[in-house]
Write a protein that holds these residues in place. Structure first.
Motif, PDB file in Angstrom:
ATOM      1  N   TYR A   1     -10.421  -5.704   2.026  1.00 48.05           N
ATOM      2  CA  TYR A   1      -9.968  -5.257   0.699  1.00 48.05           C
ATOM      3  C   TYR A   1      -9.557  -6.457  -0.151  1.00 48.05           C
ATOM      4  CZ  TYR A   1      -7.102  -2.770  -2.762  1.00 48.05           C
ATOM      5  OH  TYR A   1      -6.557  -2.284  -3.923  1.00 48.05           O
TER       6      TYR A   1
ATOM      7  N   LEU B   1      -3.984   2.917   2.251  1.00 47.02           N
ATOM      8  CA  LEU B   1      -5.014   1.894   2.078  1.00 47.02           C
ATOM      9  C   LEU B   1      -6.376   2.529   1.829  1.00 47.02           C
ATOM     10  CD1 LEU B   1      -6.118  -0.968   2.123  1.00 47.02           C
ATOM     11  CD2 LEU B   1      -6.204  -0.852   4.627  1.00 47.02           C
TER      12      LEU B   1
ATOM     13  N   MET C   1       0.834  -1.193   0.000  1.00 49.29           N
ATOM     14  CA  MET C   1       0.000   0.000   0.000  1.00 49.29           C
ATOM     15  C   MET C   1       0.873   1.249   0.000  1.00 49.29           C
ATOM     16  SD  MET C   1      -3.036  -0.878  -0.277  1.00 49.29           S
ATOM     17  CE  MET C   1      -3.899  -2.436  -0.260  1.00 49.29           C
TER      18      MET C   1
ATOM     19  N   MET D   1      -7.654  -4.210   5.569  1.00 48.06           N
ATOM     20  CA  MET D   1      -6.826  -4.874   4.560  1.00 48.06           C
ATOM     21  C   MET D   1      -7.407  -6.233   4.192  1.00 48.06           C
ATOM     22  SD  MET D   1      -4.040  -4.707   2.742  1.00 48.06           S
ATOM     23  CE  MET D   1      -2.806  -3.660   3.498  1.00 48.06           C
TER      24      MET D   1
END
Length: 482
Positions: free
Chosen positions: A64, A144, A1, A61
């Motif tokens: 994602y 992020l 990221m 995360m």
């Protein structure tokens, strides 16, 4: 990221501490203490908040990546089956999220995937925002969150998400202008928003920083076998070429695409770049014409042929080169002949194309296609006249079709031979021409040609030749019977 933070944000109110509240520290001047506390209130976060922020970041995360796992599935394997639903339920379980959403598991596969991705990315956004609230100075959290906004924009085609990503990314630039990834993501956002000039500028900046960093690592003797990320460099060059094409700057677009092609060792990428360059050069760099042609081809593929013909006609006067005009005239003629019952108009148009090709006398693969299609049109019309017993017109069109090297040339000569039997010399000529392309003939046609040759030579008093073809005919007949 992305690894950057913003200094433009204020620390949460709960973290604010005054220097007077802690008293005078031994050996510290009160002015220094006050300045230090003010600085820490702006930029420093206590340990507990950092740990909690990291927990939220890790959850964001994970979400994602769950969304990515769905988006990466090929459309062909995104059915309403256990694969897609299992991924979604695994995400729910990993996040401890109750399944109280409005997702309709009976919807179409594409809609189902879109709903799931939207749900997961929305949760990822909430998690990343919570992490940002707890620690707005964490570089990775801000990166992020920007990535999540970009992914939401791509998944939902919502420009608001791209603007939110732009805000985050521009804040990141305030503290780090040495990270090419920030400029890369800015460029991608502007590209998605059709802001081609800004997209080009940021891809250009990303490339410059990438090269500067590589040179810097070389100068300081960094331990790395690869001084530069070539894959990323190629991507930046290619993207600059694409944005220049969007700006209708053909020369610069070709420059960047060629440069990318020189760097890549991937044959598939190289061919794709060359294909793009050929697209730009289709009408000598008239990119607008290439775009319009693509739009009309799409209409044609959708089956609205009358509309496609009209738009091809509108495109013709905008073209710069004869090669492009020939292609569009061929497309118009094909529609007219095959679908709109305008065969006369199609033949006139294709005849002009053929005349121009013959005047140029230059080898070109497309020209050969045009000639073969023109021959096929003439052949079809010749057969139409033949069925209507209009033999003179039939002979003309079949004779015209026989002039070109194409798949039914032998049959053209065969039909001409049948029509010319009143003239044995002409019949012989047409039969022999047909036999030059014997592979295109059926066994029955070969038998009839030999019979016509035997009769024609007999009528001309050439008995030896007539006997020879009678023997050939007899031998073929015996072979077929055995």
């Amino acid at each position: 990221m992305l690894g950057c933070a913003s200094t433009s944000l204020k620390s949460p109110a709960s973290d604010t501490v005054s220097s007077s509240s802690v008293g005078h520290l031994p050996g510290i001047d009160s002015t220094v203490a006050k300045s230090a506390y003010e600085f820490s209130n702006r930029l420093l976060v206590d340990s507990d908040r950092r740990i909690k922020a990291r927990e939220w970041y890790n959850n964001a995360m994970i979400s994602y990546h769950w969304a990515d796992s769905i988006l990466s599935l090929p459309l062909t394997i995104r059915p309403k089956d256990s694969t897609l639903i299992a991924i979604y339920h695994s995400w729910l379980k990993s996040n401890g999220t109750p399944n109280n959403d409005e997702i309709d598991l009976n919807s179409s596969a594409t809609t189902l995937a879109e709903q799931m991705v939207a749900k997961i990315l929305n949760r990822a956004q909430q998690q990343a925002q919570q992490a940002k609230i707890l620690n707005p100075y964490d570089l990775e959290i801000r990166g992020l969150l920007a990535q999540i906004y970009i992914k939401q924009g791509a998944a939902t085609h919502n420009s608001i998400s791209y603007h939110l990503a732009l805000d985050e990314l521009n804040n990141l630039l305030l503290v780090d202008r040495s990270n090419p990834l920030i400029y890369e993501k800015l460029a991608e956002c502007y590209y998605a928003l059709n802001d081609w000039q800004r997209s080009y500028q940021h891809f250009q900046q990303a490339e410059q920083i990438l090269l500067i960093q590589a040179q810097f690592r070389t100068n300081i003797g960094a331990e790395s076998s690869v001084a530069i990320d070539t894959t990323r460099w190629i991507y930046y060059l290619r993207s600059q070429g694409e944005t220049k094409a969007k700006l209708y700057d053909a020369e610069q677009a070709i420059y960047y695409l060629n440069k990318a092609g020189e760097l890549t060792r991937d044959e598939a990428v190289h061919e794709e770049l060359n294909k793009y360059i050929r697209w730009i050069k289709w009408d000598d760099g008239n990119i607008r014409a290439s775009e319009l042609r693509d739009a009309v081809i799409k209409i044609e593929q959708q089956g609205d042929l009358r509309k496609a013909r009209g738009q091809y006609l509108e495109l013709l006067p905008l073209l710069k080169t004869l090669r492009a005009r020939n292609e569009i005239n061929w497309k118009i003629a094909s529609i007219e002949f095959n679908s709109l019952k305008r065969k006369d108009a199609a033949l006139r148009r294709m005849f002009q194309v053929v005349q121009q090709i013959q005047r140029q006398d230059q080898p070109d693969e497309l020209n050969q296609i045009y000639l073969k299609d023109y021959a096929a049109m003439c052949y079809s019309v010749g057969l139409d006249y033949l069925r209507d017993y209009q033999f003179r017109f039939a002979y003309m069109y079949l004779d015209q079709a026989s002039q070109y090297d194409w798949d039914h040339r032998a049959d053209c000569y065969y039909q001409l031979a049948l029509l010319s039997q009143a003239n044995p010399a002409e019949t012989i000529r047409n039969c022999k021409k047909a036999l030059e392309f014997v592979a295109q003939l059926s066994a029955d046609q070969v038998k009839k040609i030999n019979k016509m040759l035997a009769i024609s030579y007999l009528r001309m008093g050439q008995f030896d030749m007539a006997q020879s073809y009678y023997q050939t005919l007899t031998q073929n007949q015996l072979f077929l019977e055995n």
